[in-house]
Design a protein around this motif. Structure first.
Motif, PDB file in Angstrom:
ATOM      1  N   GLY A  98       0.753  -1.242   0.000  1.00  0.00           N
ATOM      2  CA  GLY A  98       0.000   0.000   0.000  1.00  0.00           C
ATOM      3  C   GLY A  98       0.779   1.285   0.000  1.00  0.00           C
ATOM      4  O   GLY A  98       0.259   2.320   0.435  1.00  0.00           O
ATOM      5  N   GLN A  99       2.014   1.275  -0.503  1.00  0.00           N
ATOM      6  CA  GLN A  99       2.767   2.516  -0.684  1.00  0.00           C
ATOM      7  C   GLN A  99       2.932   2.786  -2.178  1.00  0.00           C
ATOM      8  O   GLN A  99       2.919   1.870  -2.994  1.00  0.00           O
ATOM      9  CB  GLN A  99       4.147   2.429  -0.016  1.00  0.00           C
ATOM     10  CG  GLN A  99       4.104   2.516   1.493  1.00  0.00           C
ATOM     11  CD  GLN A  99       5.497   2.638   2.100  1.00  0.00           C
ATOM     12  OE1 GLN A  99       6.518   2.454   1.443  1.00  0.00           O
ATOM     13  NE2 GLN A  99       5.545   2.933   3.388  1.00  0.00           N
ATOM     14  N   GLY A 100       3.057   4.071  -2.522  1.00  0.00           N
ATOM     15  CA  GLY A 100       3.231   4.429  -3.922  1.00  0.00           C
ATOM     16  C   GLY A 100       1.945   4.455  -4.718  1.00  0.00           C
ATOM     17  O   GLY A 100       1.961   4.638  -5.934  1.00  0.00           O
ATOM     18  N   VAL A 101       0.813   4.272  -4.047  1.00  0.00           N
ATOM     19  CA  VAL A 101      -0.502   4.336  -4.673  1.00  0.00           C
ATOM     20  C   VAL A 101      -1.415   5.082  -3.711  1.00  0.00           C
ATOM     21  O   VAL A 101      -1.264   4.981  -2.490  1.00  0.00           O
ATOM     22  CB  VAL A 101      -1.038   2.919  -4.964  1.00  0.00           C
ATOM     23  CG1 VAL A 101      -1.173   2.104  -3.694  1.00  0.00           C
ATOM     24  CG2 VAL A 101      -2.375   2.977  -5.691  1.00  0.00           C
ATOM     25  N   THR A 102      -2.332   5.872  -4.226  1.00  0.00           N
ATOM     26  CA  THR A 102      -3.277   6.569  -3.359  1.00  0.00           C
ATOM     27  C   THR A 102      -4.700   6.237  -3.772  1.00  0.00           C
ATOM     28  O   THR A 102      -4.987   6.004  -4.952  1.00  0.00           O
ATOM     29  CB  THR A 102      -3.083   8.102  -3.393  1.00  0.00           C
ATOM     30  OG1 THR A 102      -3.376   8.595  -4.701  1.00  0.00           O
ATOM     31  CG2 THR A 102      -1.672   8.485  -2.999  1.00  0.00           C
ATOM     32  N   VAL A 103      -5.587   6.232  -2.783  1.00  0.00           N
ATOM     33  CA  VAL A 103      -6.987   5.883  -3.005  1.00  0.00           C
ATOM     34  C   VAL A 103      -7.860   6.866  -2.239  1.00  0.00           C
ATOM     35  O   VAL A 103      -7.405   7.559  -1.341  1.00  0.00           O
ATOM     36  CB  VAL A 103      -7.292   4.447  -2.531  1.00  0.00           C
ATOM     37  CG1 VAL A 103      -6.401   3.439  -3.236  1.00  0.00           C
ATOM     38  CG2 VAL A 103      -7.131   4.334  -1.016  1.00  0.00           C
ATOM     39  N   THR A 104      -9.125   6.904  -2.600  1.00  0.00           N
ATOM     40  CA  THR A 104     -10.103   7.633  -1.795  1.00  0.00           C
ATOM     41  C   THR A 104     -10.851   6.629  -0.926  1.00  0.00           C
ATOM     42  O   THR A 104     -10.847   5.421  -1.194  1.00  0.00           O
ATOM     43  CB  THR A 104     -11.115   8.389  -2.666  1.00  0.00           C
ATOM     44  OG1 THR A 104     -11.920   7.437  -3.389  1.00  0.00           O
ATOM     45  CG2 THR A 104     -10.411   9.318  -3.650  1.00  0.00           C
ATOM     46  N   GLY A 105     -11.503   7.131   0.098  1.00  0.00           N
ATOM     47  CA  GLY A 105     -12.269   6.250   0.970  1.00  0.00           C
ATOM     48  C   GLY A 105     -13.359   5.505   0.224  1.00  0.00           C
ATOM     49  O   GLY A 105     -13.613   4.328   0.490  1.00  0.00           O
ATOM     50  N   LEU A 106     -13.995   6.174  -0.727  1.00  0.00           N
ATOM     51  CA  LEU A 106     -15.064   5.526  -1.477  1.00  0.00           C
ATOM     52  C   LEU A 106     -14.520   4.475  -2.434  1.00  0.00           C
ATOM     53  O   LEU A 106     -15.149   3.425  -2.639  1.00  0.00           O
ATOM     54  CB  LEU A 106     -15.876   6.568  -2.249  1.00  0.00           C
ATOM     55  CG  LEU A 106     -17.160   6.054  -2.895  1.00  0.00           C
ATOM     56  CD1 LEU A 106     -18.121   5.502  -1.842  1.00  0.00           C
ATOM     57  CD2 LEU A 106     -17.840   7.143  -3.702  1.00  0.00           C
ATOM     58  N   GLN A 107     -13.347   4.717  -3.023  1.00  0.00           N
ATOM     59  CA  GLN A 107     -12.720   3.698  -3.878  1.00  0.00           C
ATOM     60  C   GLN A 107     -12.437   2.432  -3.081  1.00  0.00           C
ATOM     61  O   GLN A 107     -12.715   1.312  -3.538  1.00  0.00           O
ATOM     62  CB  GLN A 107     -11.407   4.231  -4.453  1.00  0.00           C
ATOM     63  CG  GLN A 107     -11.538   5.129  -5.655  1.00  0.00           C
ATOM     64  CD  GLN A 107     -10.178   5.587  -6.150  1.00  0.00           C
ATOM     65  OE1 GLN A 107      -9.240   5.750  -5.368  1.00  0.00           O
ATOM     66  NE2 GLN A 107     -10.059   5.811  -7.439  1.00  0.00           N
ATOM     67  N   LEU A 108     -11.885   2.610  -1.888  1.00  0.00           N
ATOM     68  CA  LEU A 108     -11.539   1.470  -1.048  1.00  0.00           C
ATOM     69  C   LEU A 108     -12.798   0.703  -0.650  1.00  0.00           C
ATOM     70  O   LEU A 108     -12.827  -0.535  -0.685  1.00  0.00           O
ATOM     71  CB  LEU A 108     -10.794   1.969   0.194  1.00  0.00           C
ATOM     72  CG  LEU A 108     -10.076   0.938   1.054  1.00  0.00           C
ATOM     73  CD1 LEU A 108      -9.055   0.150   0.242  1.00  0.00           C
ATOM     74  CD2 LEU A 108      -9.401   1.618   2.243  1.00  0.00           C
ATOM     75  N   THR A 109     -13.851   1.427  -0.303  1.00  0.00           N
ATOM     76  CA  THR A 109     -15.110   0.785   0.081  1.00  0.00           C
ATOM     77  C   THR A 109     -15.705   0.009  -1.084  1.00  0.00           C
ATOM     78  O   THR A 109     -16.166  -1.131  -0.921  1.00  0.00           O
ATOM     79  CB  THR A 109     -16.117   1.848   0.555  1.00  0.00           C
ATOM     80  OG1 THR A 109     -15.508   2.682   1.543  1.00  0.00           O
ATOM     81  CG2 THR A 109     -17.357   1.204   1.136  1.00  0.00           C
ATOM     82  N   SER A 110     -15.706   0.595  -2.267  1.00  0.00           N
ATOM     83  CA  SER A 110     -16.282  -0.064  -3.441  1.00  0.00           C
ATOM     84  C   SER A 110     -15.516  -1.330  -3.798  1.00  0.00           C
ATOM     85  O   SER A 110     -16.116  -2.359  -4.159  1.00  0.00           O
ATOM     86  CB  SER A 110     -16.288   0.902  -4.633  1.00  0.00           C
ATOM     87  OG  SER A 110     -17.069   2.040  -4.370  1.00  0.00           O
ATOM     88  N   ALA A 111     -14.186  -1.263  -3.707  1.00  0.00           N
ATOM     89  CA  ALA A 111     -13.370  -2.424  -4.060  1.00  0.00           C
ATOM     90  C   ALA A 111     -13.622  -3.585  -3.105  1.00  0.00           C
ATOM     91  O   ALA A 111     -13.724  -4.742  -3.525  1.00  0.00           O
ATOM     92  CB  ALA A 111     -11.898  -2.030  -4.069  1.00  0.00           C
ATOM     93  N   VAL A 112     -13.734  -3.292  -1.805  1.00  0.00           N
ATOM     94  CA  VAL A 112     -14.015  -4.353  -0.831  1.00  0.00           C
ATOM     95  C   VAL A 112     -15.452  -4.848  -0.978  1.00  0.00           C
ATOM     96  O   VAL A 112     -15.733  -6.029  -0.763  1.00  0.00           O
ATOM     97  CB  VAL A 112     -13.724  -3.853   0.602  1.00  0.00           C
ATOM     98  CG1 VAL A 112     -14.193  -4.873   1.636  1.00  0.00           C
ATOM     99  CG2 VAL A 112     -12.235  -3.603   0.772  1.00  0.00           C
TER     100      VAL A 112
END
Length: 664
Positions: free
Chosen positions: A412-426
């Motif tokens: 999880g380094q070198g990449v950034t996400v939003t909270g909604l992206q993380l929620t959608s992926a899970v």
């Protein structure tokens, strides 16, 4: 001869009379023809013109007030509505003494007298002096009886629950145009537009309304119903605020999503703001961090590494990996684990969150396949949620990856996400491997409350096989079990799966990792076999504790323990998995209330007080009664606290005091 001529003339006395009559008759005919011709011209040729004049004399155009449509939560609770508000105005043509008038109005308008005087000197029939007067201020203004000064009513936006859901709902400007949130995203649907009708008027130009044509009432534009649940929103905000303050954090966000439909049921951001008084807050406080701020996800990203590894069959859960006793050199970089590990299975790599195990798994997968799966999960792209201001996060193109990038992206380094992206992926993992577009709006309603349009969900796209998703859910369940990093997220009555994450913050000035600033993350779902809710918790820069399993995971637990019973989700833990405090519910004969809460009959001897927080009064009374306990209710609404607390032992007949509040 002359005498004879005179006598002959006397013998014809009617000639002049006859001639005069004929002349008058001819003139009369000409006049009648002229009148008839003019009449025909007016009634035939010029008919439209005079008809318009006639209508204008007896009819007038009346503007029908049309106010901005309501915004409601999924249960029909008003989150934003339009109300009448007094407005102070002046008629410039009637102002007799601008200076004196301005001096008397200064305390009511809240502006310097000289500035008000400048407005009053304008040659306008309507000069707005101040909106949103209180009733007392309006009464004071009218009591002054100043010539040319009056009070009228205007429609303004009102948010009855203030800060609750403020970042999702947004707000409108003084001109009624949506500026943030749903108000902006659906401005064209909600915004008012003037309509008009005609009315008769008498000789005094007063409007006359006939019995079959009563005065027009103010009309509402279309209303918007959100997928957001007001109760869940308030629960999430309370838990998030408590955690941020407890850990002295800079900010926080929490997102609840239905993984089957991808409807956003709660989206909390702290610090919050009151959209009724948005000008009193800094613009940075309006920002919806869940879609507008990107962060490095830390070890929560290992979830998607394992998804790719299992789906591509580059490793199996039981395969063993040597984790170098907590330290390994990759190029010029030293990678460490928080705790030194030797041999770990793939399942254990996720459970204890080994960085070294993750980078070795990434090496078996390869950059190309890893990038392809991350792209399928939507990283580096906007989710497409129906809210303004969303960013895409960062996932660098595969062509620009360096050798170290595969290793660090594994944890999880070198990449950034939003909270909604993380929620959608899970959520895609929780529902069996299908990714959809998240939505905030649910339906459009007309003025009578009938649904005129329902926002359908897209069919989605498959990003994982159902078998891989099932295996990954099993591995994520191990994270919250004893020995895992997310034990503080475990729920008493529901099976739970998730992943913790702790990431160093990149300092924007130096572009280097901070030594004392971290982002704490937990993302998970429950129940595991058929997930009802997915939740992401992100706490920015907590102090002094910062591990995701310590800071963010308890927020997940606190919210889910109220949310799942509220949604009528029955406990799914087996009796041996349940703590003693709740085991009775699973082992006794059950019945279900309208709230969907499982209840049992009380047994002999001491009883364990059940958890009734989040339930209605009726449901709470039924649960406590089945346990042989009495009830002492305080307040109205839903249970927010109870005494004795859940899990404590009590004798039959003990009165449990439940405190209820009207929670949105």
């Amino acid at each position: 001869m002359e005498a004879e001529a005179q006598r002959a003339e006397k013998k014809r006395p009617g000639f002049r009379f006859w001639f005069s009559c004929r002349l008058l008759q001819g003139l009369g005919l000409v006049l009648c023809a002229a009148i008839l011709g003019r009449s025909l011209y007016l009634q035939v040729v010029d008919h439209a013109k005079w008809k318009e004049i006639q209508i204008g004399q007896v009819q007038s155009v009346v503007a029908i007030p049309v106010y901005r449509g309501k915004i409601m939560d999924r249960r029909g609770q008003d989150l934003a509505l339009s109300i009448k508000s007094p407005c102070l105005f002046a008629d410039g043509a009637l102002i007799q003494d601008p200076k004196s008038t301005a001096a008397q109005l200064a305390s009511i308008v809240g502006e310097p007298a000289d500035k008000i005087e400048q407005k009053l000197r304008q040659n306008k029939r309507f000069i707005r002096l101040r909106r949103d007067l209180s009733i007392e201020e309006a009464q004071r203004a009218m009591a002054l009886k100043l010539p040319g000064i009056g009070v009228t009513s205007e429609w303004r936006r009102y948010y009855p629950f203030r800060h609750i859901g403020g970042h999702v709902i947004g707000f409108v400007g003084v001109d009624g145009v949506g500026l943030e949130g749903v108000e902006k995203a659906y401005d064209g649907l909600l915004r008012h537009s003037m309509r008009s009708t005609t009315a008769l008027r008498d000789g005094g130009r007063r409007k006359i309304w006939l019995r079959d044509a009563p005065p027009p009432l103010p009309q509402e534009r279309y209303s918007l119903q959100l997928a957001l649940d007001g109760y869940l929103q308030s629960v999430a905000e309370q838990a998030l605020q408590k955690a941020v303050k407890k850990h002295h954090a800079a900010a926080g966000q929490a997102i609840l999503m239905d993984p089957q439909t991808f409807e956003v049921m709660a989206l909390a951001v702290w610090p919050g703001f009151d959209p009724n008084n948005y000008v009193m807050h800094q613009p940075a406080e309006w920002r919806n961090r869940a879609i507008a701020d990107a962060f490095e996800p830390g070890s929560s990203f290992k979830t998607f590494l394992l998804a790719a590894v299992l789906d591509a069959k580059s490793a199996r859960p039981q395969d063993r990996i040597f984790c170098e006793n907590g330290r390994i050199q990759v190029a010029a970089h030293t990678i460490r684990d928080v705790h030194p590990y030797g041999w770990l299975t793939v399942a254990e790599v996720l459970k204890v969150s080994s960085n070294i195990g993750a980078l070795k798994l990434a090496d078996t997968l390869g950059s190309e396949r890893f990038y392809r799966y991350l792209d399928q999960f939507g990283f580096g792209k906007k989710t497409g949620v129906d809210l303004p201001g969303e960013i895409s996060g960062t996932l660098r193109p595969l062509t620009s990856w360096r050798p170290i990038d595969l290793a660090v992206m594994a944890f999880g380094q070198g990449v950034t996400v939003t909270g909604l992206q993380l929620t959608s992926a899970v959520a895609a993992i929780a529902n069996g491997g299908v990714m959809k577009t998240p939505r905030v709006a649910k339906a459009v309603l007309d003025a009578s409350g009938r649904v005129v349009k329902e926002f359908g969900q897209d069919q989605g796209r498959r990003v994982l096989s159902s078998a891989t998703a099932a295996k990954l859910r099993e591995l994520m369940q191990g994270v919250v079990e004893p020995g895992g990093t997310g034990t503080k997220a475990a729920l008493a009555q529901y099976t739970t799966a998730g992943k913790t994450g702790t990431a160093q913050v990149v300092e924007p000035e130096t572009r280097r990792y901070s030594l004392d600033k971290y982002t704490s993350v937990f993302v998970g779902f429950a129940p595991v076999s058929h997930a009802r809710l997915v939740m992401t918790v992100v706490i920015h820069e907590p102090q002094p504790e910062y591990y995701g399993g310590v800071v963010a995971a308890p927020v997940f637990r606190d919210v889910m323990e109220k949310a799942l019973p509220y949604l009528g989700v029955l406990p799914d833990k087996k009796p041996r998995e349940l703590p003693a405090a709740v085991r009775r519910v699973s082992t006794s004969s059950k019945r279900t209330t309208g709230e969907g809460v499982a209840m049992t009959s009380a047994e002999d001897g001491p009883v364990t007080v059940p958890n009734v927080q989040g339930l209605s009064l009726k449901a709470a009374v039924a649960v406590l009664k089945d346990f042989g306990l009495a009830v002492s209710p305080q307040g109205r609404g839903r249970v927010v606290r109870q005494h004795p607390m859940a899990g404590t032992s009590a004798t039959k007949g003990t009165a449990v005091t439940i405190y209820l509040e009207e929670v949105l």
